[in-house]
Design a protein around this motif. Structure first.
Motif, PDB file in Angstrom:
ATOM      1  N   LEU A  63       4.254   3.251  -6.654  1.00  0.00           N
ATOM      2  CA  LEU A  63       2.918   2.642  -6.700  1.00  0.00           C
ATOM      3  C   LEU A  63       2.428   2.350  -5.294  1.00  0.00           C
ATOM      4  O   LEU A  63       3.160   1.800  -4.473  1.00  0.00           O
ATOM      5  N   LEU A  89      -0.007  -0.020  -3.313  1.00  0.00           N
ATOM      6  CA  LEU A  89      -0.633  -1.304  -3.647  1.00  0.00           C
ATOM      7  C   LEU A  89      -1.573  -1.789  -2.546  1.00  0.00           C
ATOM      8  O   LEU A  89      -1.465  -1.378  -1.387  1.00  0.00           O
ATOM      9  N   TYR A 115      -2.870  -7.786 -10.674  1.00  0.00           N
ATOM     10  CA  TYR A 115      -1.479  -8.210 -10.535  1.00  0.00           C
ATOM     11  C   TYR A 115      -1.125  -9.271 -11.585  1.00  0.00           C
ATOM     12  O   TYR A 115      -0.032  -9.241 -12.151  1.00  0.00           O
ATOM     13  N   THR A 117       7.309   0.666  -4.247  1.00  0.00           N
ATOM     14  CA  THR A 117       5.909   0.412  -3.870  1.00  0.00           C
ATOM     15  C   THR A 117       5.701   0.593  -2.369  1.00  0.00           C
ATOM     16  O   THR A 117       6.613   0.373  -1.560  1.00  0.00           O
ATOM     17  N   ASN A 176       2.613  -0.578   0.348  1.00  0.00           N
ATOM     18  CA  ASN A 176       1.310  -1.215   0.554  1.00  0.00           C
ATOM     19  C   ASN A 176       0.496  -0.469   1.604  1.00  0.00           C
ATOM     20  O   ASN A 176       1.039   0.212   2.471  1.00  0.00           O
ATOM     21  N   THR A 195      10.281  -2.328  -2.122  1.00  0.00           N
ATOM     22  CA  THR A 195       8.883  -2.649  -1.824  1.00  0.00           C
ATOM     23  C   THR A 195       8.653  -2.486  -0.321  1.00  0.00           C
ATOM     24  O   THR A 195       9.448  -2.981   0.484  1.00  0.00           O
ATOM     25  N   ILE A 200       3.143   9.104  -3.618  1.00  0.00           N
ATOM     26  CA  ILE A 200       2.613   7.976  -4.402  1.00  0.00           C
ATOM     27  C   ILE A 200       1.971   8.486  -5.697  1.00  0.00           C
ATOM     28  O   ILE A 200       1.155   9.408  -5.662  1.00  0.00           O
ATOM     29  N   GLN A 242      -2.459   5.115  -6.359  1.00  0.00           N
ATOM     30  CA  GLN A 242      -2.799   4.224  -5.244  1.00  0.00           C
ATOM     31  C   GLN A 242      -3.952   3.324  -5.661  1.00  0.00           C
ATOM     32  O   GLN A 242      -5.033   3.810  -6.024  1.00  0.00           O
TER      33      GLN A 242
END
Ligand code: GLP
Length: 254
Positions: A32, A34, A44, A63, A65, A99, A126, A129
């Motif tokens: 994912l 994020l 969330y 994940t 970011n 993460t 990914i 997104q």
């Protein structure tokens, strides 16, 4: 590109969470992408509810970011790592080692950016997104004028972004001036995109993103070129759009 206009922030957040959950259910080791900012908080919250009440399982999820401020330590309550722990990771069964948030404290930022890109590739790319949008049309911290083919790198924040984000800091002088951000080219490689926007202050940016020409001056317009992009807004953010848009995604897509 599919544009979905929901009646409220809650409905927008619910739909985004449902779309993400669907990917996680069909691919337990999903990757994912994020986002931070106030916009995805509702999404969330809904994912946390699904984890607690419906046993949505994040144990094999990875994940990445989008971005992080340079020189804010992860312990700073305005760092994006802190935000992600606080708003999502601490409340679901994700392995924190899986993460990834860019390291704003990295000593060698270009080397870190290269490493971050490599980690995304290593994880298999990914799957979905999540994106917010800045009032000036930025995505992640790709400010107007960013190359549409850019990769993860350090960016100087726009005056407008610094002003917009000042609400989260005690004074405007405390807002960081630089950030590490995934590039527009990096974001476009995700297999699907979900861009969220709510409130009136995003209406101009959404009008340009959905109905305007693709231009580096409004980085979010690039999503028009993505084969699997969904823009979900509330009524206020879509109030300047001139065409009719659906309230539900097409059946085939879901
Ligand atoms: C920041 C983030 C973006 C986010 C934007 C909008 O600049 N880097 O990823 O989309 O803020 O924030 P908000 O959702 O609070 O309006």
């Amino acid at each position: 590109m599919e544009v979905i206009v929901k009646n409220s922030y809650e409905e927008m957040s619910k739909l985004a969470a449902e779309m993400i959950a669907k990917i996680v259910r069909s691919k337990p080791n999903a990757v994912l992408g994020l986002a931070t900012g106030s916009t995805p908080i509702g999404t969330y919250k809904e994912l946390i509810r699904m984890h607690k009440e419906e046993k949505l399982d994040f144990s094999n999820v990875t994940t990445f970011n989008l971005d992080e401020y340079v020189a804010l330590p992860p312990t700073h309550d305005q760092s994006y790592r802190y935000f992600m722990n606080d708003n999502l990771f601490n409340h679901i069964n994700i392995d924190k080692k899986k993460t990834h948030v860019p390291d704003g404290m990295a000593k060698d930022i270009p080397a870190f950016c290269k490493w971050y890109e490599e980690q995304i590739l290593k994880a298999g790319g990914i799957d979905v997104q999540l994106l917010g949008i800045g009032g000036n049309g930025h995505i992640a911290f790709n400010e107007p004028g960013s190359s549409l083919g850019s990769r993860t790198r350090v960016k100087t924040l726009d005056e407008k972004t610094i002003k917009d984000n000042a609400r989260f800091f005690k004074t405007i002088d405390e807002v960081p001036k630089y950030a590490i951000t995934m590039g527009i080219g990096t974001i476009m490689e995700a297999r699907s995109l979900i861009l969220l926007a709510n409130k009136e202050n995003k209406a101009d940016a959404i009008l340009k993103t959905v109905e305007g020409p693709i231009t580096a001056m409004v980085p979010a317009t690039i999503v028009q070129l993505h084969p699997k992009a969904t823009i979900i807004t509330d009524k206020a953010a879509s109030s300047k759009l001139t065409r009719e848009y659906a309230e539900e995604p097409s059946v085939l897509k879901r």
